[in-house]
Design a protein around this motif. Structure first.
Motif, PDB file in Angstrom:
ATOM      1  N   PHE A  28       0.836  -1.190   0.000  1.00 16.32           N
ATOM      2  CA  PHE A  28       0.000   0.000   0.000  1.00 16.32           C
ATOM      3  C   PHE A  28       0.871   1.240   0.000  1.00 16.32           C
ATOM      4  CE2 PHE A  28      -2.281  -3.407   2.134  1.00 16.32           C
ATOM      5  CZ  PHE A  28      -3.445  -3.451   1.390  1.00 16.32           C
ATOM      6  N   THR A  29       0.344   2.276  -0.645  1.00 15.03           N
ATOM      7  CA  THR A  29       1.053   3.540  -0.758  1.00 15.03           C
ATOM      8  C   THR A  29       0.217   4.625  -0.107  1.00 15.03           C
ATOM      9  OG1 THR A  29       1.976   2.813  -2.867  1.00 15.03           O
ATOM     10  CG2 THR A  29       2.077   5.182  -2.376  1.00 15.03           C
ATOM     11  N   PRO A  30       0.831   5.540   0.662  1.00  9.49           N
ATOM     12  CA  PRO A  30       0.055   6.656   1.198  1.00  9.49           C
ATOM     13  C   PRO A  30      -0.654   7.404   0.075  1.00  9.49           C
ATOM     14  CG  PRO A  30       2.235   6.595   2.199  1.00  9.49           C
ATOM     15  CD  PRO A  30       2.230   5.573   1.096  1.00  9.49           C
ATOM     16  N   GLY A  31      -1.914   7.742   0.336  1.00 15.00           N
ATOM     17  CA  GLY A  31      -2.728   8.342  -0.716  1.00 15.00           C
ATOM     18  C   GLY A  31      -2.205   9.686  -1.183  1.00 15.00           C
ATOM     19  N   LYS A  32      -2.254   9.872  -2.510  1.00 11.84           N
ATOM     20  CA  LYS A  32      -1.826  11.165  -3.060  1.00 11.84           C
ATOM     21  C   LYS A  32      -2.876  12.235  -2.753  1.00 11.84           C
ATOM     22  CE  LYS A  32       0.620   8.834  -6.827  1.00 11.84           C
ATOM     23  NZ  LYS A  32       0.699   8.619  -8.303  1.00 11.84           N
ATOM     24  N   THR A  33      -4.108  11.863  -2.840  1.00  7.44           N
ATOM     25  CA  THR A  33      -5.200  12.775  -2.489  1.00  7.44           C
ATOM     26  C   THR A  33      -6.129  12.040  -1.534  1.00  7.44           C
ATOM     27  OG1 THR A  33      -6.532  12.049  -4.380  1.00  7.44           O
ATOM     28  CG2 THR A  33      -5.082  13.942  -4.720  1.00  7.44           C
ATOM     29  N   ARG A  34      -6.818  12.806  -0.724  1.00  3.31           N
ATOM     30  CA  ARG A  34      -7.720  12.209   0.252  1.00  3.31           C
ATOM     31  C   ARG A  34      -9.021  12.992   0.232  1.00  3.31           C
ATOM     32  NH1 ARG A  34      -4.418  12.293   3.766  1.00  3.31           N
ATOM     33  NH2 ARG A  34      -3.547  10.251   3.346  1.00  3.31           N
ATOM     34  N   PRO A  35     -10.164  12.348   0.064  1.00  2.00           N
ATOM     35  CA  PRO A  35     -11.423  13.087   0.020  1.00  2.00           C
ATOM     36  C   PRO A  35     -11.677  13.843   1.317  1.00  2.00           C
ATOM     37  CG  PRO A  35     -11.810  10.716   0.208  1.00  2.00           C
ATOM     38  CD  PRO A  35     -10.364  10.893  -0.060  1.00  2.00           C
ATOM     39  N   GLU A  36     -12.322  14.981   1.186  1.00  2.00           N
ATOM     40  CA  GLU A  36     -12.569  15.828   2.352  1.00  2.00           C
ATOM     41  C   GLU A  36     -13.362  15.093   3.428  1.00  2.00           C
ATOM     42  OE1 GLU A  36     -14.912  20.006   3.364  1.00  2.00           O
ATOM     43  OE2 GLU A  36     -14.351  19.529   1.302  1.00  2.00           O
ATOM     44  N   MET A  37     -14.270  14.218   3.012  1.00  2.00           N
ATOM     45  CA  MET A  37     -15.121  13.538   3.984  1.00  2.00           C
ATOM     46  C   MET A  37     -14.332  12.584   4.882  1.00  2.00           C
ATOM     47  SD  MET A  37     -17.050  10.708   1.582  1.00  2.00           S
ATOM     48  CE  MET A  37     -17.986  10.055   2.937  1.00  2.00           C
ATOM     49  N   ALA A  38     -13.133  12.174   4.486  1.00  2.00           N
ATOM     50  CA  ALA A  38     -12.367  11.229   5.292  1.00  2.00           C
ATOM     51  C   ALA A  38     -12.075  11.786   6.670  1.00  2.00           C
ATOM     52  CB  ALA A  38     -11.071  10.868   4.577  1.00  2.00           C
ATOM     53  N   ALA A  39     -11.901  13.099   6.772  1.00  2.00           N
ATOM     54  CA  ALA A  39     -11.592  13.711   8.064  1.00  2.00           C
ATOM     55  C   ALA A  39     -12.745  13.537   9.045  1.00  2.00           C
ATOM     56  CB  ALA A  39     -11.277  15.193   7.875  1.00  2.00           C
ATOM     57  N   HIS A  40     -13.970  13.493   8.559  1.00  2.00           N
ATOM     58  CA  HIS A  40     -15.131  13.314   9.444  1.00  2.00           C
ATOM     59  C   HIS A  40     -15.137  11.938  10.093  1.00  2.00           C
ATOM     60  CE1 HIS A  40     -16.780  17.103   8.089  1.00  2.00           C
ATOM     61  NE2 HIS A  40     -16.738  16.702   6.826  1.00  2.00           N
ATOM     62  N   PHE A  41     -14.374  10.999   9.543  1.00  2.00           N
ATOM     63  CA  PHE A  41     -14.330   9.636  10.076  1.00  2.00           C
ATOM     64  C   PHE A  41     -12.973   9.333  10.719  1.00  2.00           C
ATOM     65  CE2 PHE A  41     -17.608   9.705   6.879  1.00  2.00           C
ATOM     66  CZ  PHE A  41     -18.635   8.981   7.465  1.00  2.00           C
ATOM     67  N   GLY A  42     -12.240  10.386  11.067  1.00  2.00           N
ATOM     68  CA  GLY A  42     -10.961  10.201  11.739  1.00  2.00           C
ATOM     69  C   GLY A  42      -9.880   9.636  10.861  1.00  2.00           C
ATOM     70  N   LEU A  43      -9.966   9.859   9.555  1.00  2.00           N
ATOM     71  CA  LEU A  43      -8.989   9.323   8.609  1.00  2.00           C
ATOM     72  C   LEU A  43      -8.352  10.457   7.812  1.00  2.00           C
ATOM     73  CD1 LEU A  43     -11.101   6.274   7.366  1.00  2.00           C
ATOM     74  CD2 LEU A  43      -9.202   6.228   8.989  1.00  2.00           C
ATOM     75  N   PHE A  83      -1.267   8.356   8.870  1.00  2.00           N
ATOM     76  CA  PHE A  83      -1.074   7.547  10.070  1.00  2.00           C
ATOM     77  C   PHE A  83      -2.398   6.948  10.550  1.00  2.00           C
ATOM     78  CE2 PHE A  83       2.503  10.451   9.955  1.00  2.00           C
ATOM     79  CZ  PHE A  83       3.563   9.557  10.083  1.00  2.00           C
ATOM     80  N   ALA A  84      -3.483   7.683  10.407  1.00  2.00           N
ATOM     81  CA  ALA A  84      -4.787   7.149  10.794  1.00  2.00           C
ATOM     82  C   ALA A  84      -5.188   5.985   9.895  1.00  2.00           C
ATOM     83  CB  ALA A  84      -5.839   8.246  10.739  1.00  2.00           C
ATOM     84  N   ILE A  85      -4.778   6.033   8.626  1.00  2.00           N
ATOM     85  CA  ILE A  85      -5.150   4.981   7.674  1.00  2.00           C
ATOM     86  C   ILE A  85      -4.187   3.801   7.781  1.00  2.00           C
ATOM     87  CG2 ILE A  85      -5.461   4.436   5.237  1.00  2.00           C
ATOM     88  CD1 ILE A  85      -6.093   7.463   4.839  1.00  2.00           C
ATOM     89  N   LEU A  86      -2.909   4.070   7.542  1.00  2.00           N
ATOM     90  CA  LEU A  86      -1.929   2.982   7.567  1.00  2.00           C
ATOM     91  C   LEU A  86      -1.678   2.469   8.987  1.00  2.00           C
ATOM     92  CD1 LEU A  86       0.612   4.503   5.022  1.00  2.00           C
ATOM     93  CD2 LEU A  86      -1.101   2.738   4.587  1.00  2.00           C
ATOM     94  N   GLY A  87      -1.921   3.307   9.975  1.00  2.00           N
ATOM     95  CA  GLY A  87      -1.754   2.890  11.356  1.00  2.00           C
ATOM     96  C   GLY A  87      -2.851   1.969  11.847  1.00  2.00           C
ATOM     97  N   SER A  88      -3.880   1.726  11.034  1.00  2.00           N
ATOM     98  CA  SER A  88      -4.953   0.801  11.430  1.00  2.00           C
ATOM     99  C   SER A  88      -4.501  -0.654  11.340  1.00  2.00           C
ATOM    100  CB  SER A  88      -6.195   1.019  10.552  1.00  2.00           C
ATOM    101  OG  SER A  88      -5.883   0.756   9.188  1.00  2.00           O
ATOM    102  N   PHE A  89      -3.364  -0.928  10.668  1.00  2.00           N
ATOM    103  CA  PHE A  89      -2.889  -2.311  10.551  1.00  2.00           C
ATOM    104  C   PHE A  89      -2.430  -2.831  11.918  1.00  2.00           C
ATOM    105  CE2 PHE A  89      -2.361  -1.092   6.075  1.00  2.00           C
ATOM    106  CZ  PHE A  89      -2.950  -2.190   5.464  1.00  2.00           C
TER     107      PHE A  89
END
Length: 811
Positions: free
Chosen positions: A636-651, A655-661
């Motif tokens: 997996f690669t850290p996302g180049k772009t992240r949708p604005e709504m991801a912040a509403h779900f703590g992502l 680190f919030a995304i890849l740190g879930s492993f």
């Protein structure tokens, strides 16, 4: 000779119901739900029995060598069942293709009943001829033979469900039944002799045939409907159905045995009136089933044996008296038919023909159209209409009770309403009852059969993360498939991601309908394309490839769910993925034990050998683990772009995304160890998972911490670029400390008390990993809450945060 004949019929009955349990499990893989498979196999069983008895029975009864017929039928049962052992996977795939991914209910049920009937016909037709052949041998009367055959069936149900399938698997269990059939044929040929051909009386009436057909229909209708109602009270596991069926068969066998001994039972009008009254008493037991269950559970120790005993007692309350009278009535009507010059084979064939109609008529049509209450009252009314004593006062008592219940009794529906709550929706479907309940705080929850929570308006954060984590880990998904809809929040969040087309598959149309009530929790926006289909069938028969497939956290102990955690299903999902596609299987750790998790993990690794595991959130009470794999390698690669709504779900960050492993493939293989993988033939999960449902032996938070103690994650092996690996490893250590602190800390509404309890430990967690935002947020909230009461303490806390990471101290 009599004892040997009874022994042979018992062994034959054992094999027959052993096959039924095995075939029900196998057809459940095609039809997606055990209740659908039960209806299909029951109809196929009785249809085959009827044809065998009608087409072969008269020839057997007129033959001078009925022994050869009996032995030949047992050989045919064994041989054809052996053929099915080898060909069932191919036959199942053909049935899946025939149903297709977008079948209408009418086509789905037509194929379900038709394919089951044709596949089982050679064996079930031969089964239908064995009882007439043994009766023709003249070594014992019909009633004792019927009783022995049915009691053997009881042993077959219990042994297959509680011992053979869990330990041996489906194929080997069927193999034992094959050996029993062949053994019966051999022993009969060596030890039995035929009696002279009996002379039948002259035909005087066809009434016994009509009575046999009608009572066959009503008897199995009562079974189908009562099982349907009890599934809302019992735990609805593989053990539940086995216990209900065993009690039903035991009552029928004892009724036949009692008929042979007690002449007072030999009155057709009295038996019919008694059956009508007993059905009403059985319904009373069904209405009180929830209260009976709770009373017994409060009295008995919280063990697996106690929980199963309670389900058996519920079955006794509903089935004992009706089935006792059903067994006696069948023997009486068979005797009436003999007196009218009608051979036993024809009587048996007509009775089972009526029984065959019960599954589609009552199980599929009337149960959902009228509801279980009115459908069961039709059964009681049917017995009364058959009783030729309607002018007698005793006839009017059950008749009046039936009418009163129809007008004034509440529905046979079970919905647990919290104090101050209300029922938003309730639908009785063909396979399950679906309800949506809102509590006093306005939180809506969706339930299947009043047992299984399928989502809540209060879990938007976690449900949304289950959608976003796999999609963000893919990074460039254009098309996503969600297996299981529940409240619709998970697939609904995915549908709001720009540029992502979402398909969602749900077996129960009532769940799709109920999910509309949860759309307000997400607000306005695009919705997924809903498909009413079984997840396994859709994955195998759809032609579209998907960038991301997300499978819901199905309760592993519930009917049919274990089949969604098998090697075969995971391999089929991998075949549905586009190149570099991602599959995530969510697992409810609060509903399964670690041994079950090991078996599912072992199955997953056979399809995705480089798979990994992650956590959906940091919840201690409802921890949800995800097994994630990627076609072409889990990198997996850290996302180049992240949708604005991801912040509403703590992502909001990498680190919030890849740190879930929480585990890489090496850790998962170590976790699985030598645990047998869950497969279609060895459905280990379906038989292991109910144990924690009946008698939990640990709290979810304890299982989560135990799991985290067994696994580790080397994030460098998961990332395309390992630059973030050291910080992510620190993040994983901080999460483990954070969860352990949560497990040991008692909550308090007083912020000063909570600061004293968690302030220093949470700051220590942040020092382990300044990137671990979940530890910072509660400290910031405590500072805000203390600002008016104790501004010095609030400022000191913000200062401590600033020393670790300056941006964390901002209000």
């Amino acid at each position: 000779m009599n004892r040997l004949a009874l022994l042979l019929m018992a062994a034959s009955g054992f094999a027959g119901l052993g096959y039924q349990i095995v075939w029900t499990q196998q057809f459940g893989l095609v039809l997606g739900h055990e209740s659908a498979a039960v209806l299909a196999v029951v109809a196929a069983f009785f249809g085959g029995l009827s044809l065998g008895s009608l087409l072969l029975g008269r020839r057997i009864e007129a033959s001078s060598q009925p022994l050869r017929w009996y032995a030949g039928c047992e050989v045919l049962i064994g041989l054809w069942s052996g053929v099915l052992m080898l060909s069932m996977p191919a036959a199942s795939n053909a049935a899946l293709a025939l149903i297709g991914p977008h079948a209408t209910p009418a086509w789905h049920w037509s194929v379900a009943f038709g394919a089951s009937f044709l596949l089982l016909l050679p064996a079930t037709a031969a089964m239908g001829a064995t009882l007439p052949a043994m009766a023709r041998l003249g070594t014992a009367g019909v009633a004792p033979l019927y009783a022995a055959n049915t009691l053997g069936a009881v042993a077959g149900v219990l042994s297959t469900a509680f011992w053979l399938i869990p330990d041996w698997g489906l194929t080997r269990s069927a193999g034992l039944c094959v050996a029993l059939n062949l053994g019966c044929a051999l022993l009969a040929g060596l030890a039995l002799q035929a009696a002279p051909v009996a002379t039948l009386g002259r035909k005087t009436s066809k009434r016994p045939l009509w009575m046999l057909a009608a009572t066959g229909l009503l008897g199995i209708a009562y079974e189908v409907l009562a099982v349907r109602v009890l599934s809302q009270v019992a735990e609805d596991t593989v053990y539940t159905f086995a216990l209900l069926l065993a009690v039903y068969l035991t009552g029928s066998a004892l009724g036949a045995a009692a008929f042979a001994r007690w002449p007072r039972l030999r009155s057709t009008p009295a038996l019919l009136q008694g059956l009508a009254f007993s059905v009403l008493l059985g319904m009373a037991a069904l209405w009180g089933a929830e209260a009976i269950k709770q009373t017994l559970l409060d009295f008995l120790p919280a063990t697996l044996a106690s929980a199963l005993a309670v389900e058996a007692l519920l079955a006794l309350a509903a089935f004992a008296l009706p089935t006792l009278l059903m067994g006696a009535l069948f023997c009486q009507l068979s005797a009436d038919a003999t007196e009218a010059g009608i051979p036993f084979s024809r009587a048996l064939g007509v009775n089972t023909l009526g029984a065959m109609a019960a599954a589609p008529v009552f199980g599929v049509v009337l149960a959902s159209a009228l509801g279980p209450k009115l459908a069961l009252l039709l059964v009681a009314a049917g017995y009364l209409l058959l009783a030729p004593a309607w002018r007698r006062p005793a006839w009017w008592l059950p008749a009046g009770a039936t009418a009163a219940l129809a007008l004034f009794a509440p529905p046979l529906a079970f919905v647990d309403l919290p104090e101050g709550g209300r029922l938003l929706s309730y639908r009785d479907g063909t396979m399950a009852a679906v309800s949506v309940v809102e509590d006093a705080q306005g939180v809506a929850r969706l339930h299947i059969n009043n047992r299984q929570q399928e989502g809540s308006s209060d879990t938007v954060l976690v449900d949304g993360r289950q959608a976003l984590l796999p999609l963000l880990l893919h990074g460039e998904a254009k098309r996503a498939l969600f297996l299981g809809v529940g409240s619709g929040i998970t697939s609904g969040v995915a549908a709001r991601l720009p540029g992502v087309q979402v398909d969602a598959v749900e077996l129960l149309p009532e769940v799709i309908e109920a999910s509309a009530l949860f759309r307000t929790a997400l607000g306005a926006g695009p919705t997924p394309q809903m498909h009413t289909a079984d997840a396994r069938r859709y994955v195998r028969t759809a032609t579209q490839g998907y960038d991301v497939v997300v499978s819901d956290n199905f309760h592993p102990a519930r009917s049919g769910s274990g089949a969604l955690y098998t090697v075969e299903h995971f391999q089929a999902v991998r075949g549905r993925l586009a190149p570099q596609g991602v599959f995530c299987q969510w697992l409810p750790l609060h509903q399964l034990d670690l041994d079950t998790l090991r078996s599912i993990t072992a199955a997953f690794l056979q399809a995705f050998p480089d798979g990994a595991a992650l956590l959906a959130s940091n919840s201690l009470d409802t921890p949800t683990v995800g097994l994630i794999g990627r076609a072409g390698g889990t990198h997996f690669t850290p996302g180049k772009t992240r949708p604005e709504m991801a912040a509403h779900f703590g992502l909001a960050d990498d680190f919030a995304i890849l740190g879930s492993f929480i585990a890489d493939s090496t850790a998962l293989r170590r976790l699985a160890g030598d645990t047998p993988p869950n497969t279609d033939d060895r459905p280990w999960v379906a038989y292991r998972a109910p144990r924690i449902t009946y008698a939990p032996d640990s709290a979810p938070r304890d299982r989560l911490l135990a799991l985290l103690g067994e696994v580790r994650v080397d994030t460098a092996t998961l990332l395309s670029t390992p630059d973030l690996a050291p910080r992510l490893n620190a993040y994983a250590d901080a999460r483990r400390s954070y969860l352990d602190l949560g497990r040991r800390t008692a909550p308090s509404a007083d912020p000063a008390v909570m600061l004293a309890r968690v302030g220093t430990p949470l700051l220590a967690v942040l020092r382990q990993s300044p990137d671990f935002q979940p530890a910072a947020e509660p400290l910031r909230r405590l500072a805000l809450a203390l600002e008016r009461r104790d501004p010095v303490a609030a400022q000191d806390l913000l200062g401590a945060l600033a020393l670790i990471r300056p941006d964390l101290a901002t209000r």
